[in-house]
Design a protein around this motif. Sequence first.
Motif, PDB file in Angstrom:
ATOM      1  N   VAL A 181       0.662  -1.131   0.001  1.00 16.65           N
ATOM      2  CA  VAL A 181      -0.058   0.024   0.118  1.00 16.65           C
ATOM      3  C   VAL A 181       0.770   1.289  -0.097  1.00 16.65           C
ATOM      4  CG1 VAL A 181      -1.829   1.332   1.150  1.00 16.65           C
ATOM      5  CG2 VAL A 181      -1.727  -1.221   1.326  1.00 16.65           C
ATOM      6  N   PHE A 182       0.778   2.178  -0.928  1.00 13.02           N
ATOM      7  CA  PHE A 182       1.326   3.472  -0.736  1.00 13.02           C
ATOM      8  C   PHE A 182       0.510   4.607  -0.788  1.00 13.02           C
ATOM      9  CE2 PHE A 182       0.927   2.687  -5.307  1.00 13.02           C
ATOM     10  CZ  PHE A 182       0.821   3.902  -5.979  1.00 13.02           C
ATOM     11  N   ALA A 183       0.750   5.796  -0.450  1.00 16.44           N
ATOM     12  CA  ALA A 183       0.229   6.874  -0.183  1.00 16.44           C
ATOM     13  C   ALA A 183       0.156   7.676  -1.620  1.00 16.44           C
ATOM     14  CB  ALA A 183       0.270   7.935   0.902  1.00 16.44           C
ATOM     15  N   VAL A 184      -0.811   8.157  -2.199  1.00 21.02           N
ATOM     16  CA  VAL A 184      -0.897   9.081  -3.381  1.00 21.02           C
ATOM     17  C   VAL A 184      -0.447  10.510  -3.152  1.00 21.02           C
ATOM     18  CG1 VAL A 184      -1.975   9.970  -5.483  1.00 21.02           C
ATOM     19  CG2 VAL A 184      -2.473   7.606  -4.417  1.00 21.02           C
ATOM     20  N   THR A 185       1.023  10.837  -3.107  1.00 19.47           N
ATOM     21  CA  THR A 185       1.227  12.116  -2.591  1.00 19.47           C
ATOM     22  C   THR A 185       1.251  12.998  -3.611  1.00 19.47           C
ATOM     23  OG1 THR A 185       3.538  11.575  -3.326  1.00 19.47           O
ATOM     24  CG2 THR A 185       3.200  10.953  -1.187  1.00 19.47           C
ATOM     25  N   PRO A 186       1.315  14.566  -3.553  1.00 23.07           N
ATOM     26  CA  PRO A 186       1.120  15.338  -4.594  1.00 23.07           C
ATOM     27  C   PRO A 186       2.062  15.208  -5.733  1.00 23.07           C
ATOM     28  CG  PRO A 186       0.794  16.568  -2.410  1.00 23.07           C
ATOM     29  CD  PRO A 186       1.302  14.976  -2.063  1.00 23.07           C
ATOM     30  N   ALA A 187       3.347  14.909  -5.385  1.00 19.77           N
ATOM     31  CA  ALA A 187       4.390  14.391  -6.362  1.00 19.77           C
ATOM     32  C   ALA A 187       4.002  13.256  -7.233  1.00 19.77           C
ATOM     33  CB  ALA A 187       5.533  14.269  -5.721  1.00 19.77           C
ATOM     34  N   ILE A 188       3.236  12.283  -6.690  1.00 20.62           N
ATOM     35  CA  ILE A 188       2.892  11.197  -7.469  1.00 20.62           C
ATOM     36  C   ILE A 188       1.842  11.291  -8.360  1.00 20.62           C
ATOM     37  CG2 ILE A 188       1.845   9.067  -7.184  1.00 20.62           C
ATOM     38  CD1 ILE A 188       3.692   8.483  -4.799  1.00 20.62           C
ATOM     39  N   GLN A 189       0.789  12.427  -7.715  1.00 19.90           N
ATOM     40  CA  GLN A 189      -0.281  12.677  -8.625  1.00 19.90           C
ATOM     41  C   GLN A 189       0.113  13.437  -9.729  1.00 19.90           C
ATOM     42  OE1 GLN A 189      -3.298  14.677  -6.068  1.00 19.90           O
ATOM     43  NE2 GLN A 189      -4.907  14.660  -7.438  1.00 19.90           N
ATOM     44  N   ALA A 190       0.958  14.345  -9.668  1.00 19.87           N
ATOM     45  CA  ALA A 190       1.664  15.376 -10.393  1.00 19.87           C
ATOM     46  C   ALA A 190       2.192  14.470 -11.635  1.00 19.87           C
ATOM     47  CB  ALA A 190       2.482  16.292 -10.019  1.00 19.87           C
ATOM     48  N   ALA A 191       2.956  13.533 -11.292  1.00 18.86           N
ATOM     49  CA  ALA A 191       3.604  12.337 -12.295  1.00 18.86           C
ATOM     50  C   ALA A 191       2.524  11.785 -12.817  1.00 18.86           C
ATOM     51  CB  ALA A 191       4.368  11.612 -11.355  1.00 18.86           C
ATOM     52  N   LEU A 192       1.567  11.359 -12.172  1.00 17.90           N
ATOM     53  CA  LEU A 192       0.291  10.684 -12.852  1.00 17.90           C
ATOM     54  C   LEU A 192      -0.322  11.364 -13.945  1.00 17.90           C
ATOM     55  CD1 LEU A 192      -1.328   8.642  -9.892  1.00 17.90           C
ATOM     56  CD2 LEU A 192       0.199   7.653 -11.681  1.00 17.90           C
ATOM     57  N   GLU A 193      -0.429  12.582 -13.923  1.00 20.76           N
ATOM     58  CA  GLU A 193      -1.159  13.470 -14.822  1.00 20.76           C
ATOM     59  C   GLU A 193      -0.263  13.704 -16.013  1.00 20.76           C
ATOM     60  OE1 GLU A 193      -1.676  17.146 -12.744  1.00 20.76           O
ATOM     61  OE2 GLU A 193      -3.316  16.314 -11.575  1.00 20.76           O
ATOM     62  N   TYR A 194       1.025  13.552 -15.993  1.00 22.69           N
ATOM     63  CA  TYR A 194       2.016  13.614 -17.043  1.00 22.69           C
ATOM     64  C   TYR A 194       2.317  12.220 -17.652  1.00 22.69           C
ATOM     65  CZ  TYR A 194       2.707  18.513 -16.067  1.00 22.69           C
ATOM     66  OH  TYR A 194       2.916  19.816 -15.924  1.00 22.69           O
ATOM     67  N   GLY A 195       1.817  11.159 -16.829  1.00 24.05           N
ATOM     68  CA  GLY A 195       2.003   9.945 -17.220  1.00 24.05           C
ATOM     69  C   GLY A 195       3.315   9.376 -17.127  1.00 24.05           C
ATOM     70  N   THR A 196       4.077   9.705 -16.235  1.00 24.80           N
ATOM     71  CA  THR A 196       5.285   9.227 -15.930  1.00 24.80           C
ATOM     72  C   THR A 196       5.449   9.174 -14.291  1.00 24.80           C
ATOM     73  OG1 THR A 196       6.486  11.464 -16.005  1.00 24.80           O
ATOM     74  CG2 THR A 196       6.569   9.818 -17.852  1.00 24.80           C
ATOM     75  N   VAL A 197       5.868   8.036 -13.660  1.00 30.05           N
ATOM     76  CA  VAL A 197       6.006   7.924 -12.239  1.00 30.05           C
ATOM     77  C   VAL A 197       7.244   7.336 -11.899  1.00 30.05           C
ATOM     78  CG1 VAL A 197       4.869   7.178 -10.142  1.00 30.05           C
ATOM     79  CG2 VAL A 197       3.345   7.671 -12.159  1.00 30.05           C
ATOM     80  N   ASP A 198       7.856   8.183 -11.051  1.00 27.82           N
ATOM     81  CA  ASP A 198       9.340   7.394 -10.923  1.00 27.82           C
ATOM     82  C   ASP A 198       9.093   6.515  -9.620  1.00 27.82           C
ATOM     83  OD1 ASP A 198      11.879   7.694  -9.185  1.00 27.82           O
ATOM     84  OD2 ASP A 198      12.503   8.871 -10.637  1.00 27.82           O
ATOM     85  N   ALA A 199       9.758   5.506  -9.735  1.00 29.37           N
ATOM     86  CA  ALA A 199       9.748   4.272  -8.733  1.00 29.37           C
ATOM     87  C   ALA A 199       9.956   4.704  -7.588  1.00 29.37           C
ATOM     88  CB  ALA A 199      10.687   3.317  -9.274  1.00 29.37           C
ATOM     89  N   ASP A 200      11.136   5.787  -7.327  1.00 28.09           N
ATOM     90  CA  ASP A 200      11.477   6.235  -6.135  1.00 28.09           C
ATOM     91  C   ASP A 200      10.503   6.929  -5.459  1.00 28.09           C
ATOM     92  OD1 ASP A 200      14.214   5.256  -6.149  1.00 28.09           O
ATOM     93  OD2 ASP A 200      15.010   6.961  -7.078  1.00 28.09           O
ATOM     94  N   LEU A 201       9.471   7.641  -6.045  1.00 29.22           N
ATOM     95  CA  LEU A 201       8.520   8.291  -5.467  1.00 29.22           C
ATOM     96  C   LEU A 201       7.443   7.236  -4.844  1.00 29.22           C
ATOM     97  CD1 LEU A 201       7.569  10.948  -8.071  1.00 29.22           C
ATOM     98  CD2 LEU A 201       8.735  11.303  -5.921  1.00 29.22           C
ATOM     99  N   ILE A 202       7.564   6.030  -5.463  1.00 28.14           N
ATOM    100  CA  ILE A 202       6.416   5.263  -5.011  1.00 28.14           C
ATOM    101  C   ILE A 202       7.121   4.363  -3.661  1.00 28.14           C
ATOM    102  CG2 ILE A 202       5.267   2.829  -5.584  1.00 28.14           C
ATOM    103  CD1 ILE A 202       4.214   5.044  -7.179  1.00 28.14           C
ATOM    104  N   ILE A 203       8.470   4.092  -3.749  1.00 31.43           N
ATOM    105  CA  ILE A 203       8.889   3.505  -2.564  1.00 31.43           C
ATOM    106  C   ILE A 203       8.951   4.431  -1.459  1.00 31.43           C
ATOM    107  CG2 ILE A 203      11.283   2.743  -1.811  1.00 31.43           C
ATOM    108  CD1 ILE A 203      11.927   1.784  -4.493  1.00 31.43           C
ATOM    109  N   GLN A 204       9.008   5.765  -1.580  1.00 34.33           N
ATOM    110  CA  GLN A 204       8.935   6.683  -0.645  1.00 34.33           C
ATOM    111  C   GLN A 204       7.668   6.587   0.069  1.00 34.33           C
ATOM    112  OE1 GLN A 204      10.647  10.245  -1.945  1.00 34.33           O
ATOM    113  NE2 GLN A 204      12.625   9.683  -2.809  1.00 34.33           N
TER     114      GLN A 204
END
Length: 359
Positions: free
Chosen positions: A55-78
């Motif tokens: 389970v991971f939390a959708v942080t603002p950074a992850i939400q922004a990355a999703l909007e651009y269609g690219t998500v950094d794996a490090d963001l998910i791990i954090q």
Amino acid sequence: MAHNIEMNNGVASYVENGRKERAWHKLGQVFDGQLTVKEALELSHADYEVQMQPVFAVTPAIQAALEYGTVDADLIIQALVKNRKATMRMDKCKPLGIVSDSYGIVQNADAFQFIDTLCTGGTGNTPVIECAGVLGQGERVFITAKFPEQIILDNKTDDRVEMYVVFTTSHDGTGAVNCMVTPTRVVCNNTLNFALRHNAGKISLRHTSGINNRLDLTRKENAEFAFKTLHMYEVYKNSLEQSFEHLRNVKLSEKELDNILAQVLLSESNYKLFQQDGIKCEGISSVGRNTFIKVKDTLEHGIGQDYGKRGTGLWAINGLTTYYQNEHNFKSEEVKLDSILQGHASRKVEQMYELLAAV
């Protein structure tokens, strides 16, 4: 949807043995003949696997990355949530609940296998599978099996009780694995839970990391523990017959009946007011008064209440179970099942039984 049975493209995840009158919701498949656990698992669409996923939390950074269609794996791990997992139904990739790392998943196939062993354990009172189903979106599964031997209360009126094993398990972290023996009166299809007071004939296992070891009935210690549900049957049956005989011989006046119902249905403060001036006494809550009136009406006119002798303890207790089974409004069929088997309704019936047993 009161029944809370899972629906897939208009098809209910439910199956029942078609030898008797259908369930009230008229959903699912009807199986003509003795229903095995394997068949029940497949026909009720309970043959899916559940796994624990991170389970991971959708942080603002992850939400922004999703909007651009690219998500950094490090963001998910954090953003991973420590010590928590999601239970996920894998055939639909649907999350069912959030649990701790130590939560023990019981696959439906293993849960049904547990019942299969109980059903074919060679005890002489082998149950027959009656129905099985999936509730919600797969969070909960239930199966009901029946003992072949009935308890005969009265040969003259053909008044009988059938004995059932009810098994439930959940996948959302809200409930334990439960297996219990419960009686049902055939003539009006009411569950008579008062004989289950003090949880006689019930097995309850928490979803710990070692639960699957506890469900493995090839291990002698587990089999001895599990089969106590069936080994208690004869003692339970004899005790139940004695209880029914006593209740059938209890004769209640209208005043005695009203007093017992008031103790069961009203709060302590409302019962004190009832003792002063009956159910019409000012100060008694409208909820309490209305419930009292509805139960009294069910005792007089409810399903099956014209069967048997009016004014007996058995007639009264059956009327209360009729009320909870057929008249009381529950939020859902799942809430109703919990309430009747081990919740509010069960406690009320148990309290009434104890008061009638003391008469």
